[in-house]
Motif scaffolding. Structure first.
Motif, PDB file in Angstrom:
ATOM      1  N   PHE C  28      -7.208  -3.696 -11.303  1.00 57.86           N
ATOM      2  CA  PHE C  28      -6.362  -2.901 -10.784  1.00 57.86           C
ATOM      3  C   PHE C  28      -7.000  -2.219  -9.500  1.00 57.86           C
ATOM      4  CE2 PHE C  28      -4.178   1.192 -10.349  1.00 57.86           C
ATOM      5  CZ  PHE C  28      -2.817   0.783  -9.947  1.00 57.86           C
ATOM      6  N   TYR C  29      -7.971  -1.664  -9.853  1.00 63.22           N
ATOM      7  CA  TYR C  29      -8.718  -0.541  -8.986  1.00 63.22           C
ATOM      8  C   TYR C  29      -9.312  -1.490  -7.676  1.00 63.22           C
ATOM      9  CZ  TYR C  29      -7.746   3.274 -11.603  1.00 63.22           C
ATOM     10  OH  TYR C  29      -6.935   4.302 -12.392  1.00 63.22           O
ATOM     11  N   ASN C  30      -9.745  -2.679  -7.848  1.00 64.80           N
ATOM     12  CA  ASN C  30     -10.400  -3.240  -6.803  1.00 64.80           C
ATOM     13  C   ASN C  30      -9.069  -4.191  -5.972  1.00 64.80           C
ATOM     14  OD1 ASN C  30     -12.932  -2.640  -6.791  1.00 64.80           O
ATOM     15  ND2 ASN C  30     -13.243  -3.607  -8.928  1.00 64.80           N
ATOM     16  N   SER C  31      -8.036  -4.087  -6.544  1.00 63.72           N
ATOM     17  CA  SER C  31      -7.131  -4.793  -5.706  1.00 63.72           C
ATOM     18  C   SER C  31      -6.292  -3.813  -4.639  1.00 63.72           C
ATOM     19  CB  SER C  31      -5.916  -5.298  -6.908  1.00 63.72           C
ATOM     20  OG  SER C  31      -6.471  -6.201  -7.614  1.00 63.72           O
ATOM     21  N   LYS C  32      -5.981  -4.643  -3.471  1.00 61.11           N
ATOM     22  CA  LYS C  32      -5.557  -3.781  -2.245  1.00 61.11           C
ATOM     23  C   LYS C  32      -4.187  -4.279  -2.370  1.00 61.11           C
ATOM     24  CE  LYS C  32      -9.556  -5.316  -0.135  1.00 61.11           C
ATOM     25  NZ  LYS C  32     -10.144  -5.978   1.099  1.00 61.11           N
ATOM     26  N   VAL C  33      -3.258  -3.250  -2.122  1.00 52.33           N
ATOM     27  CA  VAL C  33      -1.941  -3.515  -1.889  1.00 52.33           C
ATOM     28  C   VAL C  33      -1.785  -4.501  -0.683  1.00 52.33           C
ATOM     29  CG1 VAL C  33       0.217  -2.347  -0.846  1.00 52.33           C
ATOM     30  CG2 VAL C  33      -1.077  -1.191  -2.451  1.00 52.33           C
ATOM     31  N   SER C  34      -2.695  -4.445   0.303  1.00 54.83           N
ATOM     32  CA  SER C  34      -2.394  -5.430   1.443  1.00 54.83           C
ATOM     33  C   SER C  34      -2.593  -6.922   0.959  1.00 54.83           C
ATOM     34  CB  SER C  34      -3.350  -5.111   2.549  1.00 54.83           C
ATOM     35  OG  SER C  34      -4.575  -5.254   2.135  1.00 54.83           O
ATOM     36  N   GLU C  35      -3.487  -6.879  -0.182  1.00 59.74           N
ATOM     37  CA  GLU C  35      -3.973  -8.169  -0.842  1.00 59.74           C
ATOM     38  C   GLU C  35      -2.452  -8.798  -1.571  1.00 59.74           C
ATOM     39  OE1 GLU C  35      -7.376  -8.620  -2.986  1.00 59.74           O
ATOM     40  OE2 GLU C  35      -7.235 -10.631  -3.353  1.00 59.74           O
ATOM     41  N   ILE C  36      -2.064  -7.853  -2.246  1.00 62.04           N
ATOM     42  CA  ILE C  36      -0.777  -8.295  -2.987  1.00 62.04           C
ATOM     43  C   ILE C  36       0.320  -8.837  -1.949  1.00 62.04           C
ATOM     44  CG2 ILE C  36       0.956  -7.336  -4.424  1.00 62.04           C
ATOM     45  CD1 ILE C  36      -1.039  -5.553  -5.638  1.00 62.04           C
ATOM     46  N   GLY C  45       4.405  -2.979   3.963  1.00 57.06           N
ATOM     47  CA  GLY C  45       5.537  -1.997   3.876  1.00 57.06           C
ATOM     48  C   GLY C  45       6.442  -2.336   3.068  1.00 57.06           C
ATOM     49  N   THR C  46       6.771  -3.700   3.041  1.00 55.28           N
ATOM     50  CA  THR C  46       7.710  -4.193   2.200  1.00 55.28           C
ATOM     51  C   THR C  46       7.562  -3.839   0.523  1.00 55.28           C
ATOM     52  OG1 THR C  46       8.084  -6.001   3.743  1.00 55.28           O
ATOM     53  CG2 THR C  46       9.170  -6.203   1.427  1.00 55.28           C
ATOM     54  N   ILE C  47       6.375  -3.927   0.132  1.00 56.38           N
ATOM     55  CA  ILE C  47       6.057  -3.540  -1.169  1.00 56.38           C
ATOM     56  C   ILE C  47       6.530  -2.141  -1.457  1.00 56.38           C
ATOM     57  CG2 ILE C  47       3.978  -2.815  -2.644  1.00 56.38           C
ATOM     58  CD1 ILE C  47       3.311  -5.588  -2.112  1.00 56.38           C
ATOM     59  N   TYR C  48       6.581  -1.434  -0.438  1.00 55.78           N
ATOM     60  CA  TYR C  48       6.957   0.174  -0.956  1.00 55.78           C
ATOM     61  C   TYR C  48       8.713   0.464  -0.839  1.00 55.78           C
ATOM     62  CZ  TYR C  48       2.365   1.130  -0.649  1.00 55.78           C
ATOM     63  OH  TYR C  48       1.016   1.323  -1.061  1.00 55.78           O
ATOM     64  N   LEU C  49       9.220  -1.231  -0.267  1.00 56.02           N
ATOM     65  CA  LEU C  49      10.699  -0.951  -0.556  1.00 56.02           C
ATOM     66  C   LEU C  49      11.089  -1.277  -2.110  1.00 56.02           C
ATOM     67  CD1 LEU C  49      11.903  -2.723   2.587  1.00 56.02           C
ATOM     68  CD2 LEU C  49      11.786  -0.523   2.270  1.00 56.02           C
ATOM     69  N   TYR C  50      10.244  -1.965  -2.729  1.00 53.55           N
ATOM     70  CA  TYR C  50      10.376  -2.268  -4.036  1.00 53.55           C
ATOM     71  C   TYR C  50       9.787  -1.640  -5.088  1.00 53.55           C
ATOM     72  CZ  TYR C  50      12.890  -6.129  -1.788  1.00 53.55           C
ATOM     73  OH  TYR C  50      13.648  -6.874  -1.060  1.00 53.55           O
ATOM     74  N   PHE C  51       8.477  -0.800  -4.799  1.00 52.36           N
ATOM     75  CA  PHE C  51       7.890  -0.047  -5.924  1.00 52.36           C
ATOM     76  C   PHE C  51       7.506   1.018  -5.122  1.00 52.36           C
ATOM     77  CE2 PHE C  51       7.495  -4.629  -6.659  1.00 52.36           C
ATOM     78  CZ  PHE C  51       7.782  -4.701  -7.806  1.00 52.36           C
ATOM     79  N   GLN C  52       7.381   2.194  -5.875  1.00 53.91           N
ATOM     80  CA  GLN C  52       7.078   3.481  -5.337  1.00 53.91           C
ATOM     81  C   GLN C  52       5.638   3.510  -4.848  1.00 53.91           C
ATOM     82  OE1 GLN C  52       8.197   6.464  -8.294  1.00 53.91           O
ATOM     83  NE2 GLN C  52      10.137   6.039  -8.392  1.00 53.91           N
ATOM     84  N   ASN C  53       4.788   2.753  -5.383  1.00 53.80           N
ATOM     85  CA  ASN C  53       3.294   2.878  -5.151  1.00 53.80           C
ATOM     86  C   ASN C  53       2.521   1.849  -5.907  1.00 53.80           C
ATOM     87  OD1 ASN C  53       3.250   4.366  -7.666  1.00 53.80           O
ATOM     88  ND2 ASN C  53       3.269   6.279  -6.802  1.00 53.80           N
ATOM     89  N   LYS C  54       1.320   1.890  -5.670  1.00 54.69           N
ATOM     90  CA  LYS C  54       0.537   0.912  -6.648  1.00 54.69           C
ATOM     91  C   LYS C  54       0.780   1.045  -7.827  1.00 54.69           C
ATOM     92  CE  LYS C  54      -4.233  -0.833  -6.369  1.00 54.69           C
ATOM     93  NZ  LYS C  54      -5.539  -0.386  -6.300  1.00 54.69           N
ATOM     94  N   ASP C  55       0.599   2.017  -8.461  1.00 52.68           N
ATOM     95  CA  ASP C  55       0.747   2.109  -9.944  1.00 52.68           C
ATOM     96  C   ASP C  55       1.966   1.678 -10.359  1.00 52.68           C
ATOM     97  OD1 ASP C  55      -1.622   3.699  -9.511  1.00 52.68           O
ATOM     98  OD2 ASP C  55      -0.924   5.996 -10.353  1.00 52.68           O
ATOM     99  N   ASP C  56       3.090   1.939  -9.656  1.00 55.23           N
ATOM    100  CA  ASP C  56       4.265   1.457 -10.048  1.00 55.23           C
ATOM    101  C   ASP C  56       4.551   0.094 -10.234  1.00 55.23           C
ATOM    102  OD1 ASP C  56       7.094   1.927 -10.626  1.00 55.23           O
ATOM    103  OD2 ASP C  56       7.804   1.325  -8.760  1.00 55.23           O
ATOM    104  N   ILE C  57       3.582  -0.418  -9.304  1.00 55.68           N
ATOM    105  CA  ILE C  57       3.613  -2.062  -9.807  1.00 55.68           C
ATOM    106  C   ILE C  57       3.397  -2.368 -11.057  1.00 55.68           C
ATOM    107  CG2 ILE C  57       2.682  -4.393  -8.362  1.00 55.68           C
ATOM    108  CD1 ILE C  57       2.384  -2.844  -5.866  1.00 55.68           C
TER     109      ILE C  57
END
Lengths: 199, 199, 199, 199
Positions: C28-36, C45-57
DNA sequence: CATGAATGAGCTTTCATTCAT
DNA sequence: AATGAATGAAAGCTCATTCAT
């Protein structure tokens, strides 16, 4: 004075000085912390050793610079006994100070009025002290019988401050300056002291 | 006028009205275009059919609202012949207008002074027209022999505007209002007309 | 099914799927949102239309995937009447499911135990449901006289889960697999069953 | 032993001890090196005189603490001759050790499973030694005819370790403890022993 | 004309690590 | 050996703007 202490103080000062420049140029919201850092010749992270965040830079800047100005204003007023002379001195000092601190003036002009989330919460004590310098003069004048008793110091202080502030704003923003500081200060003082009506 | 045109105009109006509310609440930089869209009951994208960008909303808002205020001021002044009375009327109208348009006032107070990149470029013509209403009165007064000839209308207009503006700022921001509009307007007018010195 | 709806659901699914891959690979901690985002073929930015933040994913990922596994486990158990057979089926299904969802298994293995700030707060209900599938089987067995009455279901469920989980961890992490799933499941079941069967 | 050496050793120990506390509280990724330094009463930079980087602290911590635990386990087992008794002793010692080193347990529980970039590379030798203590007991038992010959020590060691580990995890995380260590150890041992004893 | 889901550039802030003292 | 101020790369998240429908 230990070197470390000196160095720290120095960085603090450099960051504030850089922030004055950068905020004045771009306004608070268009200023980047990294630009302040570059202007102060420190790393981005260093900023956060001296300030909590970007907001804190602005607030600290206000506190410290306003204090300097307050001190200068008090000294300028203290040179006179006559309340009318004090008011003239205040006007002159205000315009002089802001002119010689044009960037700071710009920030005060603009950001002081910012109604942003944090500015609404921040109670600008120094500014009220500044305003109250004016009402003190007026009250003293009323006691000495120099000023009309029916003047409301609470209104007058704002009117005088607003007039001076707008004048200095004009100066800060305009490139060509028709009038000298002395002229403008005397002129504005005269409005309040003698009024504009023909005799 | 085709219906479509009418409808469009309506959206334009709704967006401006929404922007006034939102900008007044949060300030320009803390306001989101999507919030304005929501307040105006249109889609985000629709905003861009009526305005070029966020900056353009603010500028258009100024232009249109200032025009309304300018018209109202001209009417208020036109009711009087005596320049001194005109000045009093101006003061009263200024405070009244801003008080009854508190949100607009807030924006003018704050954003007018914004020195942000775009505001520096934007030459606020309406504001100068507004200021020049004052200098016109003064010049007229000087010609009629009512005002001192040695008054610089270019300075006086700013002093008067600054005084009134600061007063209305105080009103907008403070919750409790000690003085009525009429009182404050008369008081401020009196400073400029008669001065503050005891007779 | 409207297309928009379908598209939205699709993006949600794609992001979760991408997150499973990325979290499994890096933690988890070494994963970047941009990589997802890249893996899901959407903008950051699209990630944040579907999830509140990285934790929420991560949390959503747990909830949804655990639900799928829970459903599969319940189905696997339901095929048997004998509690001993149910336990065997559970063991086999557990190992099979985790093996065929190796990346998900890795995440559950690792992040389920995360004691990070947010995981401490997050009460992992699905996991408890999963554990309680085991204790239900044991209790049923005790009632039917198949299992020893002195067994503590609260301890046994954890022992069994721990044994299976560690076994699947071994599988997930090791490249060579000595034993087949069936062998390992039978073996582990036998430890517990022969030990827990009434004499 | 020169004093300096002694002092160094002391700092090393203090840093490890501090890291145990800090990692247990926050997890590895949410722990700051500066917090460890503070807890160890050394300067941030000092950490890097004793460890290569943050990862190295965790790895060294594992190596050293696992060694201590390994030694204790070996001693506990050595007190018995009967392989069944050895297994019981192992279970009891495991739970006791982890309970009396709750912070260390938390770290092992969580970070041992971390699949982060660096943990994947780190081959946890001590852990395998630990696991092999169990398979040694089982093999010895098979040779002595106490345990079934058809048991796969490679599977059983993981099942037993997993069962115990999950049980201790439950203990570490839950505030109320229904069962005593002795009870839980006996219970878990019994699952495996009665199941694994030759008929 | 209208929509609003999608985009992605850009920002603040953190923190492991370094190095001058 | 020890310090801790300074560094600066890195990443999560926001939001003005676009464009396919």
């Amino acid at each position: 004075m230990k070197r470390k202490n000196k160095k720290s103080t120095d960085k603090h000062r450099r960051i504030i000085a850089a922030a004055v420049k950068v905020f004045a140029k771009n306004g608070f919201y268009n200023s980047k912390v990294s630009e302040i850092a570059r202007a102060a010749n420190v790393a981005d992270g260093t900023i956060y050793l001296y300030f909590q965040n970007k907001d804190d830079i602005l607030i600290t800047l206000f506190e410290e610079e306003m204090q300097r100005i307050l001190d200068a204003m008090r000294a300028a007023i203290a040179e006179h006994d006559d309340p009318a002379e004090k008011l003239k001195a205040f006007a002159k000092a205000h315009l002089s100070l802001l002119q010689s601190n044009a960037e700071l003036a710009e920030i005060i002009q603009v950001e002081l009025r910012q109604s942003s989330k944090f500015m609404k919460e921040y109670h600008n004590e120094k500014f009220y002290e500044y305003l109250n310098l004016i009402s003190s003069i007026i009250r003293e004048g009323q006691e000495k019988g120099v000023f009309r008793k029916d003047i409301e110091p609470g209104i007058a202080k704002r009117a005088i401050w607003g007039a001076l502030d707008e004048m200095s704003r004009y100066w800060v923003l305009s490139s060509t300056r028709k009038y000298s500081i002395a002229t403008a200060a005397d002129e504005i003082s005269s409005y309040f002291l003698r009024g504009m009506l023909a005799a």
